[in-house]
Motif scaffolding. Structure first.
Motif, PDB file in Angstrom:
ATOM      1  N   ARG A 270       0.840  -1.187   0.000  1.00  0.00           N
ATOM      2  CA  ARG A 270       0.000   0.000   0.000  1.00  0.00           C
ATOM      3  C   ARG A 270       0.880   1.243   0.000  1.00  0.00           C
ATOM      4  NH1 ARG A 270      -5.066   1.032   0.758  1.00  0.00           N
ATOM      5  NH2 ARG A 270      -5.563  -1.045   1.551  1.00  0.00           N
ATOM      6  N   TYR A 271       0.587   2.165  -0.919  1.00  0.00           N
ATOM      7  CA  TYR A 271       1.311   3.430  -1.015  1.00  0.00           C
ATOM      8  C   TYR A 271       0.418   4.561  -0.493  1.00  0.00           C
ATOM      9  CZ  TYR A 271       4.749   1.371  -4.281  1.00  0.00           C
ATOM     10  OH  TYR A 271       5.730   0.625  -4.872  1.00  0.00           O
ATOM     11  N   LEU A 272       1.053   5.507   0.184  1.00  0.00           N
ATOM     12  CA  LEU A 272       0.335   6.682   0.682  1.00  0.00           C
ATOM     13  C   LEU A 272       1.262   7.894   0.615  1.00  0.00           C
ATOM     14  CD1 LEU A 272      -2.045   8.114   2.135  1.00  0.00           C
ATOM     15  CD2 LEU A 272      -1.019   7.369   4.305  1.00  0.00           C
ATOM     16  N   VAL A 273       0.796   8.943  -0.055  1.00  0.00           N
ATOM     17  CA  VAL A 273       1.506  10.221  -0.101  1.00  0.00           C
ATOM     18  C   VAL A 273       0.591  11.259   0.537  1.00  0.00           C
ATOM     19  CG1 VAL A 273       2.547  11.984  -1.559  1.00  0.00           C
ATOM     20  CG2 VAL A 273       2.700   9.571  -2.220  1.00  0.00           C
TER      21      VAL A 273
ATOM     22  N   GLY B 277      -2.213  22.328   9.759  1.00  0.00           N
ATOM     23  CA  GLY B 277      -1.498  21.275  10.478  1.00  0.00           C
ATOM     24  C   GLY B 277      -1.996  19.870  10.220  1.00  0.00           C
ATOM     25  N   THR B 278      -3.073  19.726   9.452  1.00  0.00           N
ATOM     26  CA  THR B 278      -3.594  18.393   9.167  1.00  0.00           C
ATOM     27  C   THR B 278      -2.932  17.823   7.909  1.00  0.00           C
ATOM     28  OG1 THR B 278      -5.427  19.275   7.859  1.00  0.00           O
ATOM     29  CG2 THR B 278      -5.800  18.966  10.217  1.00  0.00           C
ATOM     30  N   TYR B 279      -2.866  16.486   7.848  1.00  0.00           N
ATOM     31  CA  TYR B 279      -2.301  15.802   6.692  1.00  0.00           C
ATOM     32  C   TYR B 279      -3.424  15.331   5.777  1.00  0.00           C
ATOM     33  CZ  TYR B 279       2.144  15.814   9.161  1.00  0.00           C
ATOM     34  OH  TYR B 279       3.284  16.199   9.809  1.00  0.00           O
ATOM     35  N   LYS B 280      -3.298  15.694   4.511  1.00  0.00           N
ATOM     36  CA  LYS B 280      -4.305  15.310   3.538  1.00  0.00           C
ATOM     37  C   LYS B 280      -3.692  14.349   2.519  1.00  0.00           C
ATOM     38  CE  LYS B 280      -7.060  19.546   3.791  1.00  0.00           C
ATOM     39  NZ  LYS B 280      -7.663  20.657   2.997  1.00  0.00           N
ATOM     40  N   PRO B 281      -4.455  13.331   2.102  1.00  0.00           N
ATOM     41  CA  PRO B 281      -3.910  12.396   1.122  1.00  0.00           C
ATOM     42  C   PRO B 281      -3.809  13.030  -0.257  1.00  0.00           C
ATOM     43  CG  PRO B 281      -6.216  11.901   1.543  1.00  0.00           C
ATOM     44  CD  PRO B 281      -5.828  12.981   2.519  1.00  0.00           C
ATOM     45  N   LEU B 282      -2.643  12.913  -0.854  1.00  0.00           N
ATOM     46  CA  LEU B 282      -2.446  13.340  -2.228  1.00  0.00           C
ATOM     47  C   LEU B 282      -2.525  12.144  -3.169  1.00  0.00           C
ATOM     48  CD1 LEU B 282       0.545  15.811  -1.726  1.00  0.00           C
ATOM     49  CD2 LEU B 282      -1.901  16.221  -1.411  1.00  0.00           C
ATOM     50  N   LEU B 283      -2.009  11.012  -2.713  1.00  0.00           N
ATOM     51  CA  LEU B 283      -2.035   9.780  -3.497  1.00  0.00           C
ATOM     52  C   LEU B 283      -2.273   8.597  -2.588  1.00  0.00           C
ATOM     53  CD1 LEU B 283       0.344   8.619  -6.311  1.00  0.00           C
ATOM     54  CD2 LEU B 283       0.113   7.191  -4.282  1.00  0.00           C
ATOM     55  N   THR B 284      -3.147   7.710  -2.990  1.00  0.00           N
ATOM     56  CA  THR B 284      -3.364   6.438  -2.300  1.00  0.00           C
ATOM     57  C   THR B 284      -3.352   5.338  -3.362  1.00  0.00           C
ATOM     58  OG1 THR B 284      -5.778   6.593  -2.514  1.00  0.00           O
ATOM     59  CG2 THR B 284      -4.797   7.496  -0.501  1.00  0.00           C
ATOM     60  N   GLY B 285      -3.047   4.118  -2.956  1.00  0.00           N
ATOM     61  CA  GLY B 285      -3.115   3.051  -3.943  1.00  0.00           C
ATOM     62  C   GLY B 285      -2.403   1.790  -3.543  1.00  0.00           C
ATOM     63  N   ILE B 286      -2.474   0.813  -4.439  1.00  0.00           N
ATOM     64  CA  ILE B 286      -1.921  -0.520  -4.222  1.00  0.00           C
ATOM     65  C   ILE B 286      -1.012  -0.894  -5.383  1.00  0.00           C
ATOM     66  CG2 ILE B 286      -2.438  -2.968  -3.880  1.00  0.00           C
ATOM     67  CD1 ILE B 286      -3.455  -1.245  -1.615  1.00  0.00           C
ATOM     68  N   PHE B 287       0.177  -1.416  -5.060  1.00  0.00           N
ATOM     69  CA  PHE B 287       1.086  -1.998  -6.039  1.00  0.00           C
ATOM     70  C   PHE B 287       1.063  -3.509  -5.867  1.00  0.00           C
ATOM     71  CE2 PHE B 287       5.790  -3.064  -6.835  1.00  0.00           C
ATOM     72  CZ  PHE B 287       5.562  -3.404  -8.157  1.00  0.00           C
ATOM     73  N   VAL B 288       0.701  -4.228  -6.939  1.00  0.00           N
ATOM     74  CA  VAL B 288       0.704  -5.685  -6.938  1.00  0.00           C
ATOM     75  C   VAL B 288       2.029  -6.137  -7.562  1.00  0.00           C
ATOM     76  CG1 VAL B 288      -0.479  -7.788  -7.656  1.00  0.00           C
ATOM     77  CG2 VAL B 288      -1.801  -5.708  -7.184  1.00  0.00           C
ATOM     78  N   LYS B 289       2.929  -6.617  -6.747  1.00  0.00           N
ATOM     79  CA  LYS B 289       4.295  -6.914  -7.194  1.00  0.00           C
ATOM     80  C   LYS B 289       4.392  -8.304  -7.809  1.00  0.00           C
ATOM     81  CE  LYS B 289       8.931  -7.450  -5.217  1.00  0.00           C
ATOM     82  NZ  LYS B 289       9.691  -7.441  -3.934  1.00  0.00           N
ATOM     83  N   LYS B 290       4.855  -8.354  -9.070  1.00  0.00           N
ATOM     84  CA  LYS B 290       5.076  -9.609  -9.768  1.00  0.00           C
ATOM     85  C   LYS B 290       6.563  -9.956  -9.828  1.00  0.00           C
ATOM     86  CE  LYS B 290       0.776 -10.422 -11.067  1.00  0.00           C
ATOM     87  NZ  LYS B 290       0.013 -11.621 -10.635  1.00  0.00           N
ATOM     88  N   ALA B 291       7.402  -8.944  -9.829  1.00  0.00           N
ATOM     89  CA  ALA B 291       8.850  -9.102  -9.852  1.00  0.00           C
ATOM     90  C   ALA B 291       9.436  -7.810  -9.306  1.00  0.00           C
ATOM     91  CB  ALA B 291       9.347  -9.376 -11.263  1.00  0.00           C
ATOM     92  N   GLU B 292      10.747  -7.732  -9.234  1.00  0.00           N
ATOM     93  CA  GLU B 292      11.371  -6.534  -8.695  1.00  0.00           C
ATOM     94  C   GLU B 292      10.931  -5.298  -9.470  1.00  0.00           C
ATOM     95  OE1 GLU B 292      15.895  -4.761  -8.283  1.00  0.00           O
ATOM     96  OE2 GLU B 292      15.536  -6.886  -7.885  1.00  0.00           O
ATOM     97  N   LYS B 293      10.274  -4.368  -8.774  1.00  0.00           N
ATOM     98  CA  LYS B 293       9.802  -3.093  -9.312  1.00  0.00           C
ATOM     99  C   LYS B 293       8.705  -3.220 -10.371  1.00  0.00           C
ATOM    100  CE  LYS B 293      14.099  -0.484  -8.656  1.00  0.00           C
ATOM    101  NZ  LYS B 293      13.477   0.545  -7.818  1.00  0.00           N
ATOM    102  N   ARG B 294       8.207  -4.414 -10.588  1.00  0.00           N
ATOM    103  CA  ARG B 294       7.275  -4.614 -11.692  1.00  0.00           C
ATOM    104  C   ARG B 294       6.056  -5.399 -11.250  1.00  0.00           C
ATOM    105  NH1 ARG B 294      10.863  -6.616 -16.701  1.00  0.00           N
ATOM    106  NH2 ARG B 294       8.825  -6.489 -17.698  1.00  0.00           N
TER     107      ARG B 294
ATOM    108  N   GLY C 275       1.546  -4.760 -11.352  1.00  0.00           N
ATOM    109  CA  GLY C 275       0.401  -3.954 -11.735  1.00  0.00           C
ATOM    110  C   GLY C 275      -0.065  -3.165 -10.531  1.00  0.00           C
ATOM    111  N   GLY C 276      -1.040  -2.333 -10.732  1.00  0.00           N
ATOM    112  CA  GLY C 276      -1.531  -1.584  -9.586  1.00  0.00           C
ATOM    113  C   GLY C 276      -2.533  -0.523  -9.956  1.00  0.00           C
ATOM    114  N   ARG C 277      -3.006   0.123  -8.913  1.00  0.00           N
ATOM    115  CA  ARG C 277      -3.999   1.192  -9.076  1.00  0.00           C
ATOM    116  C   ARG C 277      -3.688   2.276  -8.068  1.00  0.00           C
ATOM    117  NH1 ARG C 277     -10.350   0.578 -10.196  1.00  0.00           N
ATOM    118  NH2 ARG C 277     -10.946   2.762  -9.975  1.00  0.00           N
ATOM    119  N   PHE C 278      -3.512   3.502  -8.568  1.00  0.00           N
ATOM    120  CA  PHE C 278      -3.247   4.662  -7.719  1.00  0.00           C
ATOM    121  C   PHE C 278      -4.310   5.718  -7.960  1.00  0.00           C
ATOM    122  CE2 PHE C 278       1.335   3.343  -8.604  1.00  0.00           C
ATOM    123  CZ  PHE C 278       1.427   2.576  -7.458  1.00  0.00           C
ATOM    124  N   HIS C 279      -4.684   6.423  -6.900  1.00  0.00           N
ATOM    125  CA  HIS C 279      -5.635   7.524  -6.995  1.00  0.00           C
ATOM    126  C   HIS C 279      -4.958   8.813  -6.543  1.00  0.00           C
ATOM    127  CE1 HIS C 279      -9.356   4.664  -6.503  1.00  0.00           C
ATOM    128  NE2 HIS C 279      -8.649   4.418  -7.582  1.00  0.00           N
TER     129      HIS C 279
END
Length: 368
Positions: free
Chosen positions: A135-138, A145-162, A164-168
């Motif tokens: 899970r990625y979160l930016v 002073g509050t933190y707001k999400p700029l990016l959320t999403g999931i990386f489905v890892k098949k190999a090193e750095k590779r 599929g996934g979905r980011f919002h």
């Protein structure tokens, strides 16, 4: 298109690429049964986000630079140009060791990088969900002073750095934080880079408006890209803007482009008037072919008013090995979409299609 430029694709790309810059750091925990967070867990989007040459000028005769090719490059390069602009800025956030790391209550490893950039604190967090899901979160810290999400999403890892996934990307939060691109709504980015021979991505905009034009209707549209390594690819997109200055309201422009890097390519387009956004009116369709230098070899449209300056010339039935095909009229609308079937299959195979919209939208900060 000018009205809803896909500029926040750059933020999405830059956030993920910035995370990739932190490779080599010790982000693990010996007691973590799922394994430490390493550089291999950070996706490399590669040529899905690389810059392309500047678009050609518009054509009006055979031998001129191809018009539909130019428009497709313009639509794609707007986003990728922003990648270049934002990349160096966001890359700073991932330099050096993580500010924090640990294990979640469920026993999963996580790591976070924190930097102050242009007066705003940015947090990048990565948490392992399973052996092959991360899970990625930016987040950005606002003036209150509050933190707001700029990016959320999931990386489905098949190999090193590779894989599929979905980011919002939350366009509203990014615009609130940095005043650019001045858009509200959400960008969804779905990708597959797990195969050597082919890669693809889909960008979708949901209920997006521009703050500079608050009276314009919210739009939902997207763009599909398939890259065939070393050979060519396909690009389909729908955009909106004031394309015909003499006509009232905005227009929506849907296109399909195919290219073979050694021979050239072809494009098809459909344009509709949005003078009444609830009832788009098709203005016309066009077909164009070009050679390996991007110069027009054939053209045909069904808009008689421009025949004097942009005449039908040549044979558009077969170009660069690609047969003539039409853009569905339904694509030229406020909810325009023209999905690529091969990309659908590629996203399925990568696991990206298994990530639901709700799952990719979840904001879970592993360090709190």
């Amino acid at each position: 298109m000018n009205h809803l430029r896909p500029t926040l694709a750059g933020v999405l790309f830059a956030c993920t690429v910035a995370l990739a810059a932190c490779g080599g750091n010790d982000t693990g925990n010996d007691n973590d049964p799922q394994g430490e967070i390493t550089d291999a867990d950070i996706v490399d989007l590669g040529d899905l986000v690389q810059l392309a040459p500047d678009p050609a000028a518009a054509a009006e005769m055979i031998g001129d630079p191809a018009t539909i090719l130019a428009e497709s490059k313009r639509q794609a390069d707007v986003a990728r140009t922003d990648v270049a602009a934002v990349f160096d800025f966001m890359k700073q956030a991932a330099e050096g060791a993580p500010a924090a790391k640990g294990v979640t209550p469920g026993g999963k490893a996580w790591a976070r990088w924190v930097k102050d950039i242009s007066g705003r604190e940015i947090r990048f967090s990565v948490a392992r969900m399973t052996d092959d899901r991360l899970r990625y979160l930016v987040q950005g810290k606002g003036a209150d002073g509050t933190y707001k999400p700029l990016l959320t999403g999931i990386f489905v890892k098949k190999a090193e750095k590779r894989g599929g996934g979905r980011f919002h990307v939350n366009l509203s939060n990014v615009s609130d934080l940095y005043q650019v691109p001045g858009a509200d709504g959400t960008l969804h980015f779905v990708f597959a880079n797990h195969k050597d021979e082919v890669r693809g991505r889909r960008i979708a905009y949901l209920n997006v408006t521009r703050r500079e034009d608050p009276m314009a209707p919210a739009a939902n549209y997207g763009a599909d890209l398939v890259r065939i390594t070393g050979k060519g690819g396909r690009f389909r997109s729908v955009g909106m803007g004031d394309l015909i200055k003499a006509a009232p309201g905005n227009e929506v422009f849907a296109l399909r482009v195919q290219w073979n890097r050694d021979e050239g390519g072809r494009g098809a387009a459909a344009m509709a008037s949005l003078a009444n956004p609830q009832s788009p009116v098709l203005l016309g369709t066009a077909h164009e072919c070009w050679d390996d230098q991007g110069l027009r070899t054939a053209y045909m449209d069904d808009y008689a008013a421009n025949d004097a300056t942009n005449p039908n010339e040549g044979d558009v039935s077969m170009c660069a090995g690609f047969a003539k095909e039409d853009v569905p009229e339904s694509a030229a609308s406020l909810s325009g979409a023209d999905p690529d079937a091969e990309l659908d299959a590629l996203l399925d195979d990568s696991g990206a299609s298994d990530v639901t919209e709700a799952e990719a939208s979840m904001m879970e900060d592993p360090g709190t």
